[in-house]
Design an enzyme around this catalytic site. Structure first.
Site, short mmCIF file in Angstrom:
data_model
loop_
_atom_site.label_atom_id
_atom_site.label_comp_id
_atom_site.label_asym_id
_atom_site.label_seq_id
_atom_site.Cartn_x
_atom_site.Cartn_y
_atom_site.Cartn_z
N TYR A 193 5.50 -6.78 10.14
CA TYR A 193 5.05 -5.39 10.04
C TYR A 193 6.23 -4.47 10.37
O TYR A 193 7.03 -4.76 11.25
CB TYR A 193 3.91 -5.12 11.01
CG TYR A 193 2.64 -5.88 10.71
CD1 TYR A 193 1.94 -5.68 9.53
CD2 TYR A 193 2.11 -6.78 11.64
CE1 TYR A 193 0.76 -6.36 9.27
CE2 TYR A 193 0.92 -7.46 11.39
CZ TYR A 193 0.26 -7.24 10.20
OH TYR A 193 -0.91 -7.92 9.95
N ASP A 238 6.95 -10.76 5.38
CA ASP A 238 7.88 -10.28 6.39
C ASP A 238 7.10 -9.52 7.46
O ASP A 238 5.92 -9.23 7.29
CB ASP A 238 9.01 -9.43 5.79
CG ASP A 238 8.54 -8.13 5.19
OD1 ASP A 238 7.34 -7.98 4.93
OD2 ASP A 238 9.40 -7.25 4.97
N HIS A 257 -3.83 -12.44 -1.60
CA HIS A 257 -3.42 -11.90 -0.31
C HIS A 257 -4.58 -11.10 0.30
O HIS A 257 -5.35 -10.47 -0.43
CB HIS A 257 -2.21 -11.00 -0.51
CG HIS A 257 -1.49 -10.65 0.75
ND1 HIS A 257 -1.88 -9.61 1.55
CD2 HIS A 257 -0.41 -11.22 1.35
CE1 HIS A 257 -1.06 -9.54 2.59
NE2 HIS A 257 -0.17 -10.50 2.50
N PHE A 296 0.97 -11.90 10.33
CA PHE A 296 -0.30 -11.17 10.32
C PHE A 296 -0.74 -10.68 11.70
O PHE A 296 -1.68 -9.89 11.81
CB PHE A 296 -1.43 -12.02 9.70
CG PHE A 296 -1.23 -12.31 8.25
CD1 PHE A 296 -1.39 -11.33 7.29
CD2 PHE A 296 -0.83 -13.57 7.83
CE1 PHE A 296 -1.20 -11.59 5.94
CE2 PHE A 296 -0.63 -13.85 6.47
CZ PHE A 296 -0.81 -12.86 5.53
#
Length: 237
Positions: A77, A75, A201, A88
């Site tokens: 920031y 989701d 991740h 990202f």
């Protein structure tokens, strides 16, 4: 109202590339889409601060016919001024979040590509999006300071449909699935037709841990080699 946050729950205010329009329109007239829009209206009317200002920006900048690589996030920031509608990516001039710093670190380790200059473009991955890299979060809005606050509200129905659309298309694509959440979407992808790369991740909590550390995964080099094989003149990830 600040321009770095969502101001409308009307999808007409969220542009997308023409190739995505039928899929997006079908979603917003569905029960899941109507439920999501009702939820967003309620949260905005209650004074919630919701990011990003353009939830569908990934679908605006990367038309379906141009998708070559898909990078899945979870989701947006949840800090003010960070989210710009691409997984990202942060707006130019914004301090790099730790996960993005690790992405640039691995890119430099793998391909020798130095981090982009700061503040412009800084951590903005808009240029990637314009070169066929779909930077897709599976949930497309979030409230300030509350990660995953809009998870399960309907966005996943749309983003799953986007993944299926790419996976069912005529052109092979490369999927980078970083972390358990992204890897949970592997079932939507025809592994015989598309290339799928998996690793932990890029978060500092997992980037160096087994079984598949992100730092050292070599995904960017593999992506370049795959794209060179698909289109020999290509030199961009």
């Amino acid at each position: 109202m600040p321009i770095d946050q969502l101001t409308s729950a009307d999808p007409a205010d969220w542009p997308v590339a023409p190739g995505w329009r039928p899929l997006v329109d079908a979603f917003f007239v569905s029960a899941a889409g109507q439920g999501l829009l009702g939820f967003l209206r309620e949260r905005l009317e209650a004074g919630a601060v919701v990011f990003p200002p353009r939830p569908l920006r990934a679908l605006e900048l990367t038309p379906p016919e141009e998708v070559r690589v898909v990078i899945l996030g979870q989701d947006p920031y949840h800090g003010r001024g960070q989210a710009e509608g691409l997984a990202f990516s942060v707006a130019p001039g914004v301090r790099l979040p730790p996960s993005l710093r690790n992405i640039f670190k691995e890119l430099e380790r793998d391909l020798g590509t130095p981090p982009p200059p700061f503040p412009e473009p800084g951590g903005s991955l808009v240029l990637w999006a314009k070169k066929g890299v779909l930077l897709l979060n599976t949930c497309l809005t979030v409230e300030e300071g509350q990660p995953a606050s809009h998870a399960g509200r309907g966005w996943e129905v749309l983003t799953d449909a986007v993944i299926r659309h790419i996976a069912g298309g005529d052109r092979a694509a490369l999927f980078m699935l970083w972390g358990a959440h992204a890897q949970g979407k592997r079932a939507l992808i025809d592994l015989q037709r598309h290339k799928v790369l998996t690793a932990n991740h890029p978060s500092p909590l997992s980037a160096l841990r087994p079984p598949l550390p992100f730092i050292g995964c070599g995904h960017f080099g593999q992506a370049r080699a795959w794209r060179d094989a698909q289109r020999p003149s290509s030199k961009e990830i």
